[in-house]
Motif scaffolding. Structure first.
Motif, short mmCIF file in Angstrom:
data_model
loop_
_atom_site.label_atom_id
_atom_site.label_comp_id
_atom_site.label_asym_id
_atom_site.label_seq_id
_atom_site.Cartn_x
_atom_site.Cartn_y
_atom_site.Cartn_z
N LEU A 545 0.86 -1.19 0.00
CA LEU A 545 0.00 0.00 0.00
C LEU A 545 0.89 1.23 0.00
N ASP A 546 0.32 2.39 -0.20
CA ASP A 546 1.11 3.61 -0.20
C ASP A 546 1.85 3.79 1.11
N TRP A 547 1.29 3.26 2.18
CA TRP A 547 1.87 3.46 3.50
C TRP A 547 2.51 2.19 4.09
N LEU A 548 2.46 1.08 3.34
CA LEU A 548 2.95 -0.20 3.89
C LEU A 548 3.87 -0.90 2.90
N LYS A 549 5.07 -1.22 3.38
CA LYS A 549 6.05 -1.98 2.59
C LYS A 549 6.56 -3.15 3.42
N ILE A 550 6.69 -4.32 2.79
CA ILE A 550 7.19 -5.51 3.50
C ILE A 550 8.29 -6.15 2.66
N THR A 645 34.69 -30.09 8.93
CA THR A 645 33.54 -29.40 9.53
C THR A 645 32.52 -29.12 8.43
N VAL A 646 31.30 -29.62 8.63
CA VAL A 646 30.20 -29.39 7.69
C VAL A 646 29.18 -28.51 8.39
N SER A 647 28.87 -27.37 7.76
CA SER A 647 27.94 -26.41 8.36
C SER A 647 26.76 -26.18 7.43
N ASN A 648 25.59 -26.12 8.00
CA ASN A 648 24.37 -25.76 7.28
C ASN A 648 23.83 -24.48 7.90
N ASP A 649 23.90 -23.39 7.13
CA ASP A 649 23.56 -22.06 7.65
C ASP A 649 22.25 -21.59 7.04
N LEU A 650 21.29 -21.32 7.88
CA LEU A 650 19.99 -20.79 7.45
C LEU A 650 19.81 -19.41 8.06
N SER A 651 19.54 -18.43 7.21
CA SER A 651 19.36 -17.05 7.68
C SER A 651 18.05 -16.52 7.11
N MET A 652 17.20 -15.98 7.97
CA MET A 652 15.91 -15.45 7.55
C MET A 652 15.72 -14.06 8.14
N ARG A 653 15.41 -13.11 7.28
CA ARG A 653 15.14 -11.75 7.69
C ARG A 653 13.77 -11.33 7.13
N GLY A 654 12.99 -10.64 7.94
CA GLY A 654 11.71 -10.11 7.49
C GLY A 654 11.46 -8.75 8.11
N TYR A 655 10.74 -7.88 7.37
CA TYR A 655 10.47 -6.56 7.92
C TYR A 655 9.13 -6.04 7.39
N ALA A 656 8.60 -5.07 8.11
CA ALA A 656 7.42 -4.33 7.68
C ALA A 656 7.67 -2.85 7.99
N GLU A 657 7.36 -1.99 7.01
CA GLU A 657 7.62 -0.56 7.14
C GLU A 657 6.31 0.21 6.95
N THR A 667 9.36 0.94 11.56
CA THR A 667 9.86 -0.29 10.95
C THR A 667 10.04 -1.35 12.02
N THR A 668 9.57 -2.55 11.74
CA THR A 668 9.80 -3.68 12.63
C THR A 668 10.56 -4.75 11.86
N ASN A 669 11.64 -5.24 12.45
CA ASN A 669 12.50 -6.25 11.83
C ASN A 669 12.53 -7.49 12.71
N MET A 670 12.56 -8.64 12.08
CA MET A 670 12.73 -9.89 12.81
C MET A 670 13.67 -10.79 12.01
N SER A 671 14.60 -11.43 12.72
CA SER A 671 15.54 -12.32 12.03
C SER A 671 15.78 -13.56 12.87
N GLN A 711 12.59 -2.73 16.64
CA GLN A 711 11.49 -1.81 16.34
C GLN A 711 12.08 -0.40 16.25
N LEU A 712 11.90 0.26 15.10
CA LEU A 712 12.52 1.56 14.85
C LEU A 712 11.45 2.58 14.46
N LEU A 713 11.49 3.74 15.11
CA LEU A 713 10.60 4.84 14.77
C LEU A 713 11.45 6.01 14.31
N ASN A 714 11.22 6.46 13.07
CA ASN A 714 12.01 7.54 12.48
C ASN A 714 11.14 8.76 12.19
N TYR A 715 11.71 9.92 12.48
CA TYR A 715 11.07 11.20 12.15
C TYR A 715 12.05 11.99 11.30
N ASN A 716 11.59 12.49 10.15
CA ASN A 716 12.46 13.21 9.22
C ASN A 716 11.74 14.46 8.73
#
Length: 897
Positions: A545-550, A645-657, A667-671, A711-716
């Motif tokens: 939406l105009d006000w929502l980005k994920i 050494t055998v490594s299996n690396d899983l990385s997940m990032r998600g956000y909503a603005e 903005t809220t981020n979760m990883s 959780q980040l709140l920005n004013y510009n």
């Protein structure tokens, strides 16, 4: 020897996984090959960019600078005048664009052929004289001056008549003269300034003002929990050129940082491919080496697992920013004292789908560095002869003196003695026995007579009749070299390196995507050292939406690291099992393989080469030869023993603005980062450290989980000449690690790593005994930042963070406050500096002060009262594991404030 291990009765369970990886690798390579045919040539020219700022320099200097910054090589004949003066100002511009501007008014054309750029004279069409005169009569003369926005003349600006090759450049005063057709259109260009197009109809004199291209100053730099224009920085921040990262062939990004930006130092313990290097920013800030490494932040989340940078494909990186001072690192509070490295991965751009492929092949080999050692047998024997000669002729029984002025014997006597006793002189003139040459005789000396001296293991011989080294101190020219083993040839190899990367990106007004696949095989030049990596990444963003980005950014990496199994932990190996100690630290005459009296290699009953792993295994007419550095077959250890050494690396990032009230953004981020690691160690039963135990096996299973929320709140806000931005934030971080250890010994079948092949209990080399562990720590943080800018000249910044860490036991010590203040003055924007704008782009005076912390040197429970729990076993119960008694030990408590 190829290693192919399985785990007992789980053999059938592993076959599908191996087949899956093989199918994945084959599919990726075939796909790469297909795409490569159509895209390889384009990708090179599209990626090469340069930054050059040269005034009134020769063409040759500019060409040399382009060659330094790229892989291009210029090819041209003597007809090209490379001493002609030119001026260039480019900031991260494509090579083709720079050359177009540079050569536009020169009598030179260029063509790009792969990594070569060919310069040639422009072809001229011969026209009849009348036609030329007719054309010239139709042209008219125009003049003009080109200056910048401060009125300073621009030297070397290009003036070109559109649609033709007719052009000129401005002189030292910015003036130009050009004959053009009626109603002609001209373009005025100069690298670093915006182009202008001008109609000449009805006018013959022009005053042209070029405006500076300020894109470089408006470049956005990633900082803590946000971004800022480069010109607005008040802290010490450096950006690493992404081109530097992508050009290099490294298994981990940390290696590519060496020399990439001021103030960065990287150091490796052992050089093992696939293992991150230690990163120091502005030197070490802690007395402990392990707690002085910079904090690495990947896509906004601090990395807390092993070798985090080696799990990232360097081709997936968009930019790297290095934060150096208190003003830039204060927002990382108790983790920012050592500096911060911010890594941002790529995302898609608006436009149609783009597919890019890169394939690299090469050879990994030891570099040109050589130890200053004597390895040629001829040189060794001649130097040994000289040492004996000097000792017997000039040696003294008093310390720190010689008998140079009063020799012990004549030159002839000393020279003959040194030739006779080359192998059995140990300092005594009467008691002769094997010396440090070890009785090794890789030569056949015709006419030589060997008279035995000494006895047993130290027996040797005195030579007569003919000598290996004649009394003149030179090798006998009749001596025939039978063999010469170089350890370098067997332990250091030329290994093939291969890398394939493919990615697709694109987007629309509402969404964008970036997807990549990669494969890397990067073996070391040291035998028994390897690294292999598969990786996939997907980064999606959508403006719902105009006000929502994920958005979501996910990656998976499979890493396999094989280290030489001669070592313990990150050390290069024990004193007797270090490869470089064998190559450089022992008698260089010691052969790797056993040789007979004719110099031929001796073979075992099974047809394999017999290794000289014990005294006397190689023939010598002088007596028993010495053994190697240790009684072991290092070739077999490197080929059969395992430290994988055998490594299996899983990385997940998600956000909503969310944007609201015009000037606010929330903005809220979760990883979630999850790393599963299995380390397998094996020592064979035939040679090396575990012969007495019949072989040994060790396993360590580890799982790392890092949960991070922000959780980040920005004013510009922009008000006339005033700019204000404020950020408030909250962060929660939780780290879990659990591990399970296993070891055993006494194998039945050599080199079979199944659990059922080992029957030892509570024994197994130096590997971790059966057991496990669990560790957890957490941190909660509140932070904020405020920036004020007036008229793009005066800057002020305030940062504040409060951290609460579970590593500190007492509540009154658990929370800490960290802060910084910074200010800047952009002097180049002042009116009194306008006269320097033609040579000075940006000049800023800045300063900062702050308080930051370092909790990395504190273990999870170092401030707590801890207890040790163990058991004692009797011989009758040790086999079943039933304790005979129990032990509880109070571990001393360390109070940390």
């Amino acid at each position: 020897m190829k290693k192919n291990y399985s785990l007992g009765n789980h053999l059938t369970g592993k076959v599908p996984i191996k087949h899956f990886l093989l199918i994945m690798r084959t599919t990726v390579i075939l796909l790469f090959t297909c795409v490569f045919c159509s895209m390889a040539e384009l990708s090179y020219t599209q990626n090469a960019r340069v930054t050059i700022n040269k005034q009134n320099a020769t063409l040759k200097e500019v060409l040399n600078e382009i060659e330094k910054q790229t892989d291009y090589l210029f090819v041209y004949s003597n007809e090209i005048n490379t001493n002609e003066k030119v001026s260039v100002k480019a900031k991260q511009q494509a090579v083709s664009k720079v050359l177009n501007s540079l050569l536009k008014d020169q009598d030179v054309d260029y063509t790009m052929e792969g990594s070569h750029i060919i310069l040639a004279k422009k072809s001229e069409e011969v026209s009849p004289a009348k036609e030329v005169a007719s054309i010239e009569q139709q042209k008219r003369r125009i003049t003009g001056t080109v200056v910048d926005n401060t009125g300073m003349p621009i030297i070397g600006a290009n003036i070109l008549e559109v649609g033709t090759t007719n052009g000129t450049i401005t002189d030292i005063d910015g003036n130009f003269v050009l004959n053009v057709a009626d109603n002609a259109t001209i373009t005025v260009t100069y690298i670093g300034y915006l182009n202008q197009t001008i109609q000449t109809a009805g006018k013959s004199n022009f005053s042209i003002i070029l405006l500076e291209d300020t894109q470089a100053l408006d470049e956005v730099v990633v900082i803590a929990y946000g971004s800022v224009k480069k010109k607005d920085l008040t802290g010490a921040v450096s950006s690493v050129d992404p081109g530097v990262i992508s050009k290099q062939s490294n298994s981990t990004v940390s290696r590519a940082l060496e020399g990439a930006a001021p103030g960065i130092q990287v150091a490796s313990i052992d050089g093992q491919p696939g293992v991150d290097m230690g990163i120091r920013i502005r030197g070490a800030s802690s007395a402990s080496q392990n707690s002085s490494t910079a904090l690495v932040v990947i896509d906004g989340v601090p990395a807390q697992t092993n070798n985090a940078l080696s799990s990232i494909n360097p081709k997936d990186i968009e930019n790297i920013t290095v934060l150096k001072d208190a003003a830039s690192t204060a927002l990382y509070g108790s983790r920012g004292a050592n500096g911060v490295v911010l890594v941002t991965t790529k995302k898609g751009n608006k436009g149609k789908a783009k597919i890019a492929f890169e394939g690299r092949w090469g050879i990994n080999q030891i570099g040109p560095f050589k130890y200053e050692k004597i390895s040629d047998p001829k040189d060794i024997y001649e130097h040994a002869w000289l040492a004996i000669y000097n000792k017997v002729r000039y040696g003294s029984t008093q310390n720190y003196t010689t008998n140079v002025k009063n020799p012990n014997m004549s030159h002839e006597e000393a020279a003959l003695f040194a030739s006779q006793h080359l192998f059995d002189y140990t300092g005594s003139m009467t008691n002769f026995q094997r010396n440090d040459l070890g009785n090794f005789m890789p030569y056949r000396v015709p006419g030589a007579v060997y008279t035995p001296t000494g006895e047993g293991a130290t027996a040797s011989s005195t030579m007569s009749g003919a000598y290996l080294v004649n009394p003149d101190g030179k090798l006998n020219p009749n001596a025939e070299l039978l063999y010469r083993d170089h350890y370098d040839d067997f332990f250091l190899e030329n290994r093939q390196r291969q890398e394939y990367n493919i990615n697709a990106s694109g987007g629309s007004d509402k969404s964008d995507y970036f997807v990549s696949l990669g494969y890397l095989e990067d073996p070391s030049y040291i035998r028994g050292s390897e690294f292999e990596r598969y990786n996939v990444r997907s980064n999606l963003n959508s403006q719902l939406l105009d006000w929502l980005k994920i958005g979501a950014n996910m990656s998976y990496t499979n890493r396999r690291t094989q280290s030489p199994a001669t070592r313990y932990g990150r050390n290069p190996g024990s004193a007797v099992a270090n490869v470089f100690r064998w190559i450089n630290g022992q008698n260089q005459l010691t052969p790797l393989y056993a040789h007979d009296e004719n110099g031929k290699i001796i073979y075992n009953a099974d047809g394999s080469k017999k290794v000289h792993e014990a005294p006397g295994m190689t023939y010598s007419p002088l007596g028993p030869t010495a053994g190697p550095l240790t009684t072991a077959n290092l070739i077999q250890i490197l080929d059969k023993d395992l430290d994988e050494t055998v490594s299996n690396d899983l990385s997940m990032r998600g956000y909503a603005e969310v944007k609201f009230l015009k000037d606010f953004t929330f903005t809220t981020n979760m990883s979630l980062d999850r790393v599963g690691e299995i380390r397998t160690r094996y020592w064979n039963k035939e040679t090396g450290s575990s012969v007495s135990e019949g072989g040994a096996l060790g396993k360590v299973y580890q799982n790392f989980t890092v949960l991070n929320t922000q959780q980040l709140l920005n004013y510009n806000k922009e008000i006339d000449l005033h700019h204000v931005d404020v950020m408030l934030g909250h962060e929660f971080n939780k780290y879990n690690r659990d591990n399970l250890n296993y070891n055993s010994a006494y194998s039945l079948i050599p080199d079979f790593l199944g659990y059922v092949n080992f029957v030892g209990r509570y024994t197994g080399g130096t590997f971790s005994t059966p057991g496990g562990g669990y560790s957890v720590n957490a941190m909660e943080s509140y932070f904020g930042r405020a920036n004020y800018i007036y008229n793009d000249k005066y800057y002020g910044e305030l940062s504040l963070r409060r951290d609460g860490s579970s590593k500190f036991k007492y509540k009154e010590n658990r929370w800490g406050t960290f802060w910084s203040v910074g200010a800047g003055w952009r002097i180049s924007q002042e009116e009194f500096m306008q006269g320097t704008s033609h040579w000075l782009n940006n000049m800023k005076l800045r300063g900062s002060y702050g308080v930051i912390g370092n909790q990395s040197g504190i273990s999870d429970h170092s401030g707590y009262q801890t207890w040790g729990y163990s058991a004692s076993y009797q011989q009758t119960t040790a086999g079943t594991g039933i304790p005979a008694s129990y032990n509880i030990i109070q571990v001393s408590q360390v109070k940390i404030q």
